[in-house]
Write a protein that holds these residues in place. Structure first.
Motif, PDB file in Angstrom:
ATOM      1  N   ALA A 192      39.023  52.671  37.631  1.00  0.00           N
ATOM      2  CA  ALA A 192      39.153  51.899  38.874  1.00  0.00           C
ATOM      3  C   ALA A 192      40.142  52.549  39.845  1.00  0.00           C
ATOM      4  O   ALA A 192      39.956  52.501  41.058  1.00  0.00           O
ATOM      5  CB  ALA A 192      39.600  50.481  38.542  1.00  0.00           C
ATOM      6  N   TRP A 205      54.154  58.848  13.869  1.00  0.00           N
ATOM      7  CA  TRP A 205      52.821  58.389  14.303  1.00  0.00           C
ATOM      8  C   TRP A 205      51.793  59.490  14.061  1.00  0.00           C
ATOM      9  O   TRP A 205      51.859  60.561  14.712  1.00  0.00           O
ATOM     10  CB  TRP A 205      52.831  58.047  15.786  1.00  0.00           C
ATOM     11  N   LEU A 240      55.334  42.603  34.348  1.00  0.00           N
ATOM     12  CA  LEU A 240      56.672  43.178  34.546  1.00  0.00           C
ATOM     13  C   LEU A 240      56.626  44.195  35.679  1.00  0.00           C
ATOM     14  O   LEU A 240      55.546  44.577  36.127  1.00  0.00           O
ATOM     15  CB  LEU A 240      57.157  43.872  33.267  1.00  0.00           C
TER      16      LEU A 240
END
Ligand SMILES: Cc1cc2nc3c(=O)[nH]c(=O)nc-3n(C[C@H](O)[C@H](O)[C@H](O)COP(=O)(O)OP(=O)(O)OC[C@H]3O[C@@H](n4cnc5c(N)ncnc54)[C@H](O)[C@@H]3O)c2cc1C
Length: 434
Positions: free
Chosen positions: A32, A61, A283
């Motif tokens: 978008a 990770w 936020l």
């Protein structure tokens, strides 16, 4: 081969395109906006890399670090060794490392009961780090025991107002009475193991590598995933000038946040109920650069108290105490987020200066609003996730990835993207939901 149509060029969408390309499956990403990275975006301006959202990773990770190795990205910067928090109107230090002297200092600051609760919670998260996810039995056990009420109900008041509020603010832009213990455990385990780092030069370097050679259509908002007889048939797109178009598509992978997904596809009622249970908290993040150091006296990161619109604030990097990331998050922030950029900046600097006076001049700044916000998950999320995936299964050719499935870190996003790509390979036809 017909491409998979991916919705969104955030880390989930870029990761999905990358995992597909490894299998020789082409993709086209419909984005978008006009840039890649989404909520982990990186804007380069005047010699600075402004990371406007996610940037820190853990060396524990697996998917994130595998990509860094694959792309030869091996210059990192360590993150700050501890946090300061405002508790009972005092600025106190919290160390990340666990030593006996650290434990004693923690007990002196929080009280013995809170310190013991905190350490035992973190120890449990670390010890089980590899077995905590929303499909394993362990997190379901935590959900059964703890998720009947929000975080604040399970810990001492000092802990809930202090260190655990720090986690709530950082991980969900939310208060401890808006989040559930399973998410807290998942987050603490994800960040608790390994070294905490950021990429030198910004997270955008990873996005650039992922985007290399991929087809990305910018300024194409997906308005609707068109289905016919339970099968994906196409996408309705709207350009930034409002022009509508439609593409034929039989395989679509949504990598947009859940609040977007539930608007653009018609889900069965039980999956809609599940989607409605997941909250996103808004936020604003301000990157501000000053002509002198702002952080000093061994302070690199501060969490503010519940009444303050400033949730958290840290030096962009340990060696950049003059580049400050102000995060306006939490309940008090939500009342001010509609104010203009200058007003938000004034608020942030005034709040910060109450704890550590700013003696420098601002030379550059960028205010980024995350109106969609950070995913706060839902109580008993394993059940919510099962209902969501069961609902998606009823639509042939549709898969989902994003921050709302495997934890809302960049690693969680990549995991969800990898799993979604693997599900596309399943050969059996999907079942109709009961
Ligand atoms: C301030 C902040 C700090 C964070 N810190 C960390 C951190 O240090 N470490 C960490 O691991 N994580 C962190 N996170 C979380 C992490 O950034 C996110 O979980 C992650 O970036 C989400 O990626 P995503 O691709 O799933 O979603 P997004 O990044 O939101 O990407 C979705 C993309 O889809 C596009 N889109 C939306 N709707 C449509 C539509 N209808 N049609 C087409 N395109 C659409 C959007 O424009 C966007 O580009 C932080 C997040 C924030 C906000």
């Amino acid at each position: 081969m017909e491409p998979v149509h991916i919705i969104g060029a955030g880390i989930s969408g870029l990761g999905a395109a990358h995992y597909l390309s490894r299998k020789g499956i082409p993709s086209v990403i419909h984005e978008a906006g006009h840039s890649i990275g989404g909520r982990a975006g990186c804007i380069r301006s005047g010699g600075h890399a402004f990371e406007v959202g996610g940037k820190n990773f853990s060396t524990a990770w697996p998917r994130f670090t595998a990509l860094l190795t694959e792309f030869g990205l091996n210059d990192f910067e360590p993150q700050h060794p501890g946090f300061h928090i405002v508790l009972k109107n005092r600025l106190i230090a919290l160390e990340k490392s666990k030593t006996l002297s650290g434990d004693l200092r923690l007990a002196a600051r929080l009280g013995l009961k809170s310190a013991l609760q905190f350490r035992s919670f973190l120890a449990k998260a670390r010890a089980n780090a590899d077995r905590l996810n929303y499909t394993s039995g362990l997190i379901e056990e935590i959900e059964r025991r703890w998720d009947h009420s929000t975080i604040d109900n399970h810990f001492t008041r000092t802990l809930s107002d202090g260190p655990l509020r720090l986690f709530s603010i950082i991980m969900g832009a939310a208060e401890p009475d808006e989040l559930y213990p399973s998410l807290l455990m998942l987050f603490a385990s994800g960040f608790g193991k390994g070294e905490h780092r950021a990429i030198r030069g910004g997270i955008g370097r990873l996005h650039d590598c992922l985007a290399q050679g991929k087809s990305i259509q910018f300024g194409e908002r997906v308005e609707r995933i068109v289905t016919e007889n339970g099968q994906v048939a196409g996408l309705e797109l709207v350009s930034q000038t409002g022009q509508r178009s439609r593409v034929t598509a039989t395989r679509v992978l949504s990598c947009a946040p859940l609040h977007v997904l539930k608007r653009i596809v018609c889900l069965p009622a039980y999956a809609r109920v599940a989607a409605d249970a997941v909250r996103y908290h808004p936020l604003a993040l301000i990157n501000a650069v000053y002509d002198q150091d702002v952080f000093r006296d061994n302070i690199h990161s501060i969490m503010f108290d519940a009444g303050s619109p400033l949730g958290h604030c840290s030096a962009n990097r340990l060696h950049q105490p003059y580049h400050v990331r102000f995060t306006l998050s939490g309940r008090a922030a939500r009342d001010v987020l509609d104010q203009d950029d200058d007003a938000l900046l004034d608020l942030a600097e005034a709040e910060f200066s109450r704890r550590l006076p700013i003696r420098a001049n601002r030379t550059k700044c960028l205010v980024t609003r995350h109106e969609g916000g950070i995913c706060g998950y839902a109580p008993h999320f394993s059940r919510v996730k099962r209902d969501l995936l069961r609902g998606i299964e009823t639509i042939q050719g549709l898969e989902i990835a994003g921050d709302y499935l495997e934890g809302h870190t960049m690693e969680g996003c990549l995991t969800s993207a990898d799993l979604a790509v693997q599900r596309f390979n399943l050969e059996e036809p999907k079942r109709e939901a009961a």
